[in-house]
Design a protein around this motif. Structure first.
Motif, PDB file in Angstrom:
ATOM      1  N   THR A  24     -42.893 -16.473  74.836  1.00 29.09           N
ATOM      2  CA  THR A  24     -42.665 -16.008  73.463  1.00 29.09           C
ATOM      3  C   THR A  24     -41.178 -15.803  73.196  1.00 29.09           C
ATOM      4  O   THR A  24     -40.663 -16.164  72.127  1.00 29.09           O
ATOM      5  N   GLY A  25     -40.479 -15.232  74.197  1.00 27.41           N
ATOM      6  CA  GLY A  25     -39.041 -15.032  74.040  1.00 27.41           C
ATOM      7  C   GLY A  25     -38.296 -16.342  73.888  1.00 27.41           C
ATOM      8  O   GLY A  25     -37.394 -16.465  73.042  1.00 27.41           O
ATOM      9  N   TYR A  26     -38.680 -17.350  74.666  1.00 23.93           N
ATOM     10  CA  TYR A  26     -38.033 -18.654  74.558  1.00 23.93           C
ATOM     11  C   TYR A  26     -38.299 -19.292  73.197  1.00 23.93           C
ATOM     12  O   TYR A  26     -37.404 -19.898  72.581  1.00 23.93           O
ATOM     13  N   LEU A  27     -39.548 -19.168  72.717  1.00 21.72           N
ATOM     14  CA  LEU A  27     -39.883 -19.748  71.417  1.00 21.72           C
ATOM     15  C   LEU A  27     -39.104 -19.066  70.293  1.00 21.72           C
ATOM     16  O   LEU A  27     -38.590 -19.726  69.377  1.00 21.72           O
ATOM     17  N   LEU A  28     -39.009 -17.731  70.356  1.00 26.06           N
ATOM     18  CA  LEU A  28     -38.251 -17.008  69.336  1.00 26.06           C
ATOM     19  C   LEU A  28     -36.770 -17.385  69.390  1.00 26.06           C
ATOM     20  O   LEU A  28     -36.119 -17.543  68.354  1.00 26.06           O
ATOM     21  N   GLY A  29     -36.241 -17.520  70.625  1.00 21.93           N
ATOM     22  CA  GLY A  29     -34.852 -17.921  70.766  1.00 21.93           C
ATOM     23  C   GLY A  29     -34.602 -19.310  70.194  1.00 21.93           C
ATOM     24  O   GLY A  29     -33.609 -19.546  69.491  1.00 21.93           O
ATOM     25  N   ALA A  30     -35.527 -20.246  70.477  1.00 22.25           N
ATOM     26  CA  ALA A  30     -35.384 -21.595  69.931  1.00 22.25           C
ATOM     27  C   ALA A  30     -35.480 -21.590  68.412  1.00 22.25           C
ATOM     28  O   ALA A  30     -34.729 -22.304  67.718  1.00 22.25           O
ATOM     29  N   LEU A  31     -36.381 -20.752  67.870  1.00 17.79           N
ATOM     30  CA  LEU A  31     -36.516 -20.662  66.418  1.00 17.79           C
ATOM     31  C   LEU A  31     -35.243 -20.099  65.782  1.00 17.79           C
ATOM     32  O   LEU A  31     -34.773 -20.602  64.739  1.00 17.79           O
ATOM     33  N   CYS A  32     -34.661 -19.072  66.395  1.00 18.31           N
ATOM     34  CA  CYS A  32     -33.417 -18.494  65.876  1.00 18.31           C
ATOM     35  C   CYS A  32     -32.276 -19.502  65.914  1.00 18.31           C
ATOM     36  O   CYS A  32     -31.479 -19.599  64.962  1.00 18.31           O
ATOM     37  N   ILE A  33     -32.195 -20.261  67.004  1.00 21.42           N
ATOM     38  CA  ILE A  33     -31.151 -21.287  67.109  1.00 21.42           C
ATOM     39  C   ILE A  33     -31.331 -22.348  66.033  1.00 21.42           C
ATOM     40  O   ILE A  33     -30.365 -22.801  65.408  1.00 21.42           O
ATOM     41  N   ALA A  34     -32.589 -22.752  65.792  1.00 22.11           N
ATOM     42  CA  ALA A  34     -32.851 -23.758  64.765  1.00 22.11           C
ATOM     43  C   ALA A  34     -32.460 -23.247  63.379  1.00 22.11           C
ATOM     44  O   ALA A  34     -31.842 -23.973  62.586  1.00 22.11           O
ATOM     45  N   ILE A  35     -32.799 -21.989  63.080  1.00 25.97           N
ATOM     46  CA  ILE A  35     -32.453 -21.427  61.772  1.00 25.97           C
ATOM     47  C   ILE A  35     -30.942 -21.323  61.616  1.00 25.97           C
ATOM     48  O   ILE A  35     -30.379 -21.661  60.561  1.00 25.97           O
ATOM     49  N   CYS A  36     -30.254 -20.853  62.659  1.00 25.16           N
ATOM     50  CA  CYS A  36     -28.795 -20.755  62.602  1.00 25.16           C
ATOM     51  C   CYS A  36     -28.157 -22.126  62.417  1.00 25.16           C
ATOM     52  O   CYS A  36     -27.173 -22.274  61.673  1.00 25.16           O
ATOM     53  N   THR A  37     -28.709 -23.137  63.076  1.00 28.65           N
ATOM     54  CA  THR A  37     -28.172 -24.491  62.938  1.00 28.65           C
ATOM     55  C   THR A  37     -28.317 -24.989  61.505  1.00 28.65           C
ATOM     56  O   THR A  37     -27.379 -25.559  60.926  1.00 28.65           O
ATOM     57  N   VAL A  38     -29.505 -24.767  60.920  1.00 30.61           N
ATOM     58  CA  VAL A  38     -29.741 -25.208  59.543  1.00 30.61           C
ATOM     59  C   VAL A  38     -28.799 -24.492  58.578  1.00 30.61           C
ATOM     60  O   VAL A  38     -28.297 -25.081  57.612  1.00 30.61           O
ATOM     61  N   MET A  39     -28.541 -23.192  58.827  1.00 28.85           N
ATOM     62  CA  MET A  39     -27.696 -22.425  57.923  1.00 28.85           C
ATOM     63  C   MET A  39     -26.216 -22.744  58.094  1.00 28.85           C
ATOM     64  O   MET A  39     -25.459 -22.770  57.123  1.00 28.85           O
ATOM     65  N   LEU A  40     -25.781 -22.978  59.328  1.00 36.29           N
ATOM     66  CA  LEU A  40     -24.360 -23.151  59.600  1.00 36.29           C
ATOM     67  C   LEU A  40     -23.897 -24.600  59.490  1.00 36.29           C
ATOM     68  O   LEU A  40     -22.700 -24.844  59.274  1.00 36.29           O
ATOM     69  N   LEU A  41     -24.806 -25.546  59.632  1.00 32.83           N
ATOM     70  CA  LEU A  41     -24.399 -26.948  59.616  1.00 32.83           C
ATOM     71  C   LEU A  41     -23.738 -27.354  58.299  1.00 32.83           C
ATOM     72  O   LEU A  41     -22.696 -28.035  58.317  1.00 32.83           O
ATOM     73  N   PRO A  42     -24.274 -26.966  57.131  1.00 31.77           N
ATOM     74  CA  PRO A  42     -23.560 -27.332  55.884  1.00 31.77           C
ATOM     75  C   PRO A  42     -22.157 -26.738  55.806  1.00 31.77           C
ATOM     76  O   PRO A  42     -21.227 -27.393  55.303  1.00 31.77           O
ATOM     77  N   LEU A  43     -21.985 -25.501  56.289  1.00 26.31           N
ATOM     78  CA  LEU A  43     -20.656 -24.894  56.282  1.00 26.31           C
ATOM     79  C   LEU A  43     -19.710 -25.661  57.198  1.00 26.31           C
ATOM     80  O   LEU A  43     -18.541 -25.900  56.851  1.00 26.31           O
ATOM     81  N   LEU A  44     -20.206 -26.042  58.364  1.00 23.14           N
ATOM     82  CA  LEU A  44     -19.379 -26.808  59.298  1.00 23.14           C
ATOM     83  C   LEU A  44     -18.991 -28.156  58.702  1.00 23.14           C
ATOM     84  O   LEU A  44     -17.836 -28.586  58.809  1.00 23.14           O
ATOM     85  N   MET A  45     -19.931 -28.823  58.038  1.00 22.94           N
ATOM     86  CA  MET A  45     -19.623 -30.107  57.431  1.00 22.94           C
ATOM     87  C   MET A  45     -18.611 -29.953  56.298  1.00 22.94           C
ATOM     88  O   MET A  45     -17.751 -30.823  56.104  1.00 22.94           O
ATOM     89  N   SER A  46     -18.680 -28.845  55.568  1.00 21.30           N
ATOM     90  CA  SER A  46     -17.704 -28.610  54.506  1.00 21.30           C
ATOM     91  C   SER A  46     -16.306 -28.430  55.084  1.00 21.30           C
ATOM     92  O   SER A  46     -15.331 -28.973  54.559  1.00 21.30           O
ATOM     93  N   VAL A  47     -16.204 -27.663  56.168  1.00 26.82           N
ATOM     94  CA  VAL A  47     -14.898 -27.449  56.795  1.00 26.82           C
ATOM     95  C   VAL A  47     -14.349 -28.765  57.340  1.00 26.82           C
ATOM     96  O   VAL A  47     -13.158 -29.081  57.172  1.00 26.82           O
ATOM     97  N   LEU A  48     -15.194 -29.564  57.983  1.00 24.83           N
ATOM     98  CA  LEU A  48     -14.742 -30.850  58.529  1.00 24.83           C
ATOM     99  C   LEU A  48     -14.311 -31.799  57.408  1.00 24.83           C
ATOM    100  O   LEU A  48     -13.314 -32.525  57.547  1.00 24.83           O
ATOM    101  N   ALA A  49     -15.038 -31.793  56.285  1.00 26.82           N
ATOM    102  CA  ALA A  49     -14.667 -32.665  55.171  1.00 26.82           C
ATOM    103  C   ALA A  49     -13.336 -32.265  54.563  1.00 26.82           C
ATOM    104  O   ALA A  49     -12.608 -33.110  54.034  1.00 26.82           O
TER     105      ALA A  49
END
Length: 296
Positions: A24-49
């Motif tokens: 359960t801990g691993y699944l929650l950790g993977a879910l948190c990483i996925a959510i953070c990736t979805v939220m931070l990826l557009p910001l990262l792409m904006s900075v790179l652009a």
């Protein structure tokens, strides 16, 4: 034998529980990483652009990683129309005024609704909260006509008043509940020592409600810093534009036959930085303020 069997069974059950908890801990950790990736990826792409050369930023199809680093987009944005410092100063000045107006109005009002025996104060409180269900866009036309008549259009004070009106219901809700949570024994002891209502507010209630006050100030800053439609209606002079307005204007700029995406992404990156810094610096007060103020 029976005791040994029971011990082995208990150990087996404990091992299965630990295994299930670990999964359960691993699944929650993977879910948190996925959510953070979805939220931070557009910001990262904006900075790179924003650090791509002009031609690469306008390329179609776009490149995700810059082939070369360039600050040309930031240089163009710095000198765009009235200059980036002017728009940053307008946005910052409006946000600070909105914070000041919000706190000056909501702290005494929340204290009165939390402590004073006002007839029908719960009805008054609910009536004030009804403004949360009214979209502020519906009020822009009458507010613009009123502000134009009294000369508050194209001024930071007028825009700050508009942002304060938007922020008031939520701020009053948080501060009223937070001040209600202050022990009455402290207030009674201060009154016994001869303190007035204003002294009780300034010396006891406000220090006890610092997390809620910081939360209100943080929300007021972010709302005012990012607000676009009200500023678009109230401001018509380029020298009074805020950062969101100038970014919308930059959207129509042309470079190599299309929008200057590099300059636009540079402006978005700059607009994100103050919000992130303010949140990181005040995160401890923000979480505490929501827990003690908004949740009662």
């Amino acid at each position: 034998m029976t005791a040994n069997v029971e011990v082995r069974r208990a150990r087996a059950v404990a091992a299965r529980v630990r295994l299930r908890a670990g999964r359960t801990g691993y699944l929650l950790g993977a879910l948190c990483i996925a959510i953070c990736t979805v939220m931070l990826l557009p910001l990262l792409m904006s900075v790179l652009a924003s650090v791509k050369p002009t031609a690469e930023a306008a390329a179609s199809p776009p490149t995700y990683l810059p082939h070369a680093l360039s600050l040309d987009s930031y240089e163009r944005l710095w000198t765009y129309q009235q200059g980036l410092p002017t728009y940053l100063a307008n946005s910052l000045g409006t946000a600070l005024l909105a914070i000041a107006f919000t706190l000056l109005l909501t702290i005494p009002a929340a204290y009165a609704l939390a402590r004073f025996p006002i007839p029908g104060k719960e009805v008054v409180f609910v009536f004030l909260l009804l403004a949360l269900i009214v979209p502020y866009q519906a009020l822009l036309t009458p507010m613009f006509l009123m502000f134009a008549r009294i000369g508050l259009t194209n001024t930071l004070v007028g825009l700050a008043i508009l942002h304060t009106a938007i922020q008031l219901p939520f701020s009053l809700y948080v501060l009223r509940n937070s001040l209600s949570a202050v022990p009455r024994e402290l207030e009674e002891a201060a009154i016994t020592d001869g303190a007035s209502s204003w002294q009780v507010l300034l010396r006891i209630c406000i220090p006890s409600a610092i997390p809620a006050i910081v939360t209100v100030a943080l929300f007021a800053f972010i709302m005012s810093w990012n607000e676009f439609l009200g500023a678009l209606v109230m401001m018509s002079k380029g020298s009074s534009f805020t950062l969101p307005l100038i970014l919308a204007a930059a959207r129509t700029e042309t470079s190599l036959g299309g929008t200057d995406w590099g300059m636009l992404q540079a402006g978005i990156t700059i607009s994100i930085i103050p919000c992130v810094l303010v949140y990181l610096l005040l995160q401890r007060y923000y979480v505490s303020g929501l827990m003690t103020g908004a949740v009662k």
